[in-house]
Design a protein around this motif. Structure first.
Motif, short mmCIF file in Angstrom:
data_model
loop_
_atom_site.label_atom_id
_atom_site.label_comp_id
_atom_site.label_asym_id
_atom_site.label_seq_id
_atom_site.Cartn_x
_atom_site.Cartn_y
_atom_site.Cartn_z
N PRO A 30 0.79 -1.23 0.00
CA PRO A 30 0.00 0.00 0.00
C PRO A 30 0.83 1.29 0.00
CG PRO A 30 -0.96 -1.58 1.51
CD PRO A 30 0.35 -2.15 1.08
N ASP A 31 2.10 1.22 0.38
CA ASP A 31 2.93 2.42 0.31
C ASP A 31 3.71 2.51 -0.99
OD1 ASP A 31 4.85 0.49 0.70
OD2 ASP A 31 5.72 1.40 2.50
N GLY A 32 3.37 1.64 -1.97
CA GLY A 32 3.95 1.74 -3.30
C GLY A 32 5.24 0.97 -3.52
N ARG A 33 5.69 0.18 -2.53
CA ARG A 33 6.94 -0.56 -2.67
C ARG A 33 6.70 -1.82 -3.51
NH1 ARG A 33 8.93 -4.47 0.55
NH2 ARG A 33 7.34 -3.96 2.10
N ILE A 34 7.56 -2.05 -4.50
CA ILE A 34 7.37 -3.15 -5.44
C ILE A 34 7.77 -4.49 -4.80
CG2 ILE A 34 8.12 -4.13 -7.65
CD1 ILE A 34 8.51 -1.28 -8.66
N ARG A 82 11.90 -1.16 -4.64
CA ARG A 82 11.83 0.25 -5.03
C ARG A 82 10.38 0.71 -5.10
NH1 ARG A 82 15.81 1.84 -9.88
NH2 ARG A 82 14.91 3.85 -9.23
N GLN A 83 10.19 2.00 -5.26
CA GLN A 83 8.85 2.55 -5.36
C GLN A 83 8.32 2.43 -6.79
OE1 GLN A 83 6.71 4.10 -2.98
NE2 GLN A 83 8.11 3.07 -1.58
N ALA A 84 7.04 2.12 -6.94
CA ALA A 84 6.46 2.00 -8.27
C ALA A 84 6.55 3.31 -9.04
CB ALA A 84 5.00 1.55 -8.16
N ARG A 85 6.51 4.45 -8.34
CA ARG A 85 6.59 5.76 -9.00
C ARG A 85 7.91 5.92 -9.74
NH1 ARG A 85 8.52 10.30 -6.10
NH2 ARG A 85 6.54 11.39 -6.29
N ASP A 86 8.97 5.16 -9.33
CA ASP A 86 10.27 5.26 -9.99
C ASP A 86 10.24 4.74 -11.41
OD1 ASP A 86 11.19 6.31 -7.63
OD2 ASP A 86 12.21 4.49 -6.97
N PHE A 125 1.13 10.45 -10.55
CA PHE A 125 0.98 9.05 -10.17
C PHE A 125 0.63 8.91 -8.69
CE2 PHE A 125 2.80 5.18 -8.37
CZ PHE A 125 2.13 4.21 -9.10
N ASP A 126 1.21 9.77 -7.85
CA ASP A 126 0.90 9.71 -6.42
C ASP A 126 -0.61 9.89 -6.19
OD1 ASP A 126 3.57 9.38 -5.79
OD2 ASP A 126 3.92 11.53 -5.56
N LEU A 127 -1.21 10.83 -6.90
CA LEU A 127 -2.65 11.04 -6.77
C LEU A 127 -3.42 9.83 -7.32
CD1 LEU A 127 -5.15 12.69 -6.14
CD2 LEU A 127 -4.79 13.97 -8.26
N ALA A 128 -2.98 9.31 -8.46
CA ALA A 128 -3.65 8.13 -9.03
C ALA A 128 -3.55 6.94 -8.09
CB ALA A 128 -3.01 7.81 -10.38
N PHE A 129 -2.37 6.74 -7.48
CA PHE A 129 -2.20 5.60 -6.57
C PHE A 129 -3.07 5.78 -5.33
CE2 PHE A 129 0.11 2.91 -3.55
CZ PHE A 129 0.30 1.77 -4.31
N ALA A 130 -3.21 7.02 -4.87
CA ALA A 130 -4.10 7.26 -3.73
C ALA A 130 -5.54 6.91 -4.08
CB ALA A 130 -4.01 8.72 -3.30
N ARG A 131 -5.95 7.20 -5.30
CA ARG A 131 -7.30 6.81 -5.74
C ARG A 131 -7.44 5.29 -5.78
NH1 ARG A 131 -8.74 10.75 -10.88
NH2 ARG A 131 -9.25 12.62 -9.69
N LEU A 132 -6.40 4.61 -6.23
CA LEU A 132 -6.43 3.15 -6.24
C LEU A 132 -6.62 2.60 -4.83
CD1 LEU A 132 -5.97 0.31 -7.40
CD2 LEU A 132 -3.51 0.78 -7.40
N LEU A 133 -5.92 3.17 -3.86
CA LEU A 133 -6.06 2.72 -2.48
C LEU A 133 -7.47 2.97 -1.96
CD1 LEU A 133 -2.67 4.01 -1.08
CD2 LEU A 133 -3.34 1.63 -1.26
N ALA A 134 -8.06 4.10 -2.36
CA ALA A 134 -9.38 4.46 -1.85
C ALA A 134 -10.50 3.68 -2.52
CB ALA A 134 -9.61 5.96 -2.03
#
Length: 538
Positions: free
Chosen positions: A32-36, A57-61, A71-80
């Protein structure tokens, strides 16, 4: 039905991976914190590193630097929402290859994992989620890059000058400069105007700071020149917090006063030079906090529908002597965090806010609390003891969680948030959009409000991208049960636009500048910000 020979049998995982790779080039599974946690597909051919190198590593990389805030905003939407519809980004390669990214929460027992696919763009362009543009995007990307260790990146600072004085370009020249920047950058680089006539560049893909400065000066015309400075984002021996705080201070100094201010703050020796100066001033800063050498000013947050005050935010104002020795408000906070004094500063400010709340009835006051402080068990115990002794304070306070320093011990921070909620405190996440951590806070903490960073509000009247980002953040907050505040509203146009984008509350000079806290005191008269150690005792 015939059975397959054992040697030819495939697992469900093999089958599903094959189906997924038929429609996508890259598959990743993240926390959930984006770590692959898992990666497969064309990572080596597209990004130059095999799949195993991406684990941890982080998916945003995976994505180009300018696209990571989006992407950070998109990933937050995915979590929600458990799903991310196809969204256009660019890969972190030299070509900036456009890809369609989609996501889904893992089905089955382990629903804590997220699955992302990255594939070639289809014939019809999917719905885009614009990446934050302008100063906010540059600040966020620079701080995140410094926090991650620099990765060989350079921060370039460019200042337009005319006859050895700063030059503010005309509107026509500013438009030409924007076109010049867009046409000059490499796909992995990011540049933006920070303030009129001052520009920042994060050079990862080979862009030359001097060449960009010359191009900007040529676009400005009328004999303009460009002064430039490069600042390495790598700094051995510094913690991630120290690197990001030093970088934030460099950007703030440059935005306010240009290149000349940087040397006086120690940046001639890079980020490490600034940190060394901070520790040289640490004793003076600690004494300033202990002596309460600051005042509070209070600014209203109003409901945009009727302009009635909802609550007030307490804003730190160092006294003249401290300001001369250390700097302005943000410098004061940055120095405190870099020197490890954020808990001391937060308690001093909170004590002052409590003193004001005792003096004025019927006014709820917001106090800022650093992420560093939020995860401290000692601070939590001290605050809960105070609230249990004075239960009325819980109904007169609101805590704004700031992202000035990223939370490392999330479990302790969650305990603090839940304990405060149990006592009736309202909570707000400050500066949503200013950094990736705030989106993680929104997932981890149950909060009542989120505040959108003022850089987006300022840019929204002339930027469709920023309007889309604000609308997306407002929608995300509402889906999680939080109301939205927009800060730095200074015009009626901005106020009307924020309402149209789904924002419910506003803060800014349009509604009132910081000043004394209004309202009747128990004995009559007007409340003033408490000053001095005796007034702040608690």
């Amino acid at each position: 039905m015939d059975q397959q020979p054992k040697s030819r049998q495939v697992t469900d995982r093999d089958r599903f991976l094959t189906f997924a790779l038929a429609a996508a080039e890259i598959l990743v599974e993240t926390t959930p914190d984006g770590r692959i946690l898992f990666a497969a597909g064309a990572l080596n051919s597209r990004l130059g590193r095999p799949a195993e190198d991406w684990l941890g590593r982080q998916a945003r990389d995976l994505l180009a630097l300018p696209d990571r805030p989006g992407f950070d905003l998109a990933f937050a939407r995915l979590l929600a929402r458990d799903r991310l519809p196809p969204t256009r980004f660019r890969l972190a390669n030299g070509a900036g290859t456009p890809v369609s990214c989609a996501g889904l929460r893992l089905l089955g027992r382990d629903a804590s994992r997220l699955c992302l696919t990255l594939g070639a763009m289809p014939a019809e362009r999917p719905a885009d989620l614009p990446a934050p543009a302008g100063p906010a995007g540059l600040w966020q990307a620079a701080e995140q890059t410094a926090r991650d260790g620099g990765d060989g990146c350079m921060l370039g600072l460019i200042e337009l000058r005319e006859a050895d004085r700063p030059l503010i370009p005309s509107p026509d020249a500013a438009a030409r400069i924007r076109e010049t920047i867009a046409g000059t950058l490499g796909s992995e680089d990011l540049a933006s105007e920070l303030t009129p006539g001052r520009y920042g560049l994060i050079a990862r893909g080979g862009s030359d700071i001097g060449a960009l400065g010359e191009a900007i000066a040529a676009a400005a015309g009328n004999g303009a020149t460009a002064a430039t400075r490069g600042l390495a984002l790598e700094a051995e021996g510094l913690t991630p917090l120290q690197r990001s705080r030093a970088l934030r201070h460099a950007l703030a100094c440059f935005s306010r006063e240009g290149l000349e201010r940087l040397d006086g703050e120690g940046f001639a020796e890079g980020l490490s030079g600034f940190v060394a100066q901070v520790y040289a001033r640490a004793a003076r800063l600690r004494q300033a906090i202990a002596d309460r050498r600051f005042q509070l000013a209070f600014q209203p947050i109003v409901a945009l529908a009727d302009r009635q005050p909802h609550h007030w935010e307490a804003l730190l104002r160092p006294d003249p002597e401290t300001r001369a020795a250390i700097g302005g408000v943000q410098d004061f906070v940055t120095f405190a965090e870099t020197a490890g004094l954020s808990e001391e500063l937060d308690w001093a400010v909170l004590a002052a806010v409590c003193a004001a709340a005792r003096r004025v009835r019927g006014a709820r006051i917001a106090a800022n609390l650093s992420g560093l402080t939020l995860q401290s068990p000692g601070f939590r115990d001290r605050l809960l003891t105070l609230l249990d002794a004075e239960p009325l304070l819980s109904h007169r306070l609101l805590i704004e969680i700031t992202e000035t320093a990223e939370i490392e011990n999330e479990a302790e921070a969650v305990r603090t948030v839940e304990a405060l909620r149990q006592r009736g405190l309202l909570l707000c996440i400050d500066d949503l959009g200013a950094g990736a951590a705030a989106f993680r806070y929104l997932r981890a903490f149950r909060v009542d409000y989120v505040k959108i960073d003022g850089l987006y509000v300022t840019a929204a009247t002339h930027s469709e991208q920023d309007r889309s980002v604000i609308a997306g953040m407002a929608e995300l907050a509402r889906s999680l049960g939080a109301r939205v505040v927009a800060e730095r509203i200074e015009t009626e146009e901005e106020a009307s636009l924020m309402r149209a984008l789904g924002v419910e509350y506003g803060q800014g000079w349009l509604f009132g500048r910081p000043g004394p806290l209004p309202g009747p005191l128990p004995g009559g008269g007007q409340a003033a910000a408490p000053v001095g150690p005796n007034a702040l005792a608690s």
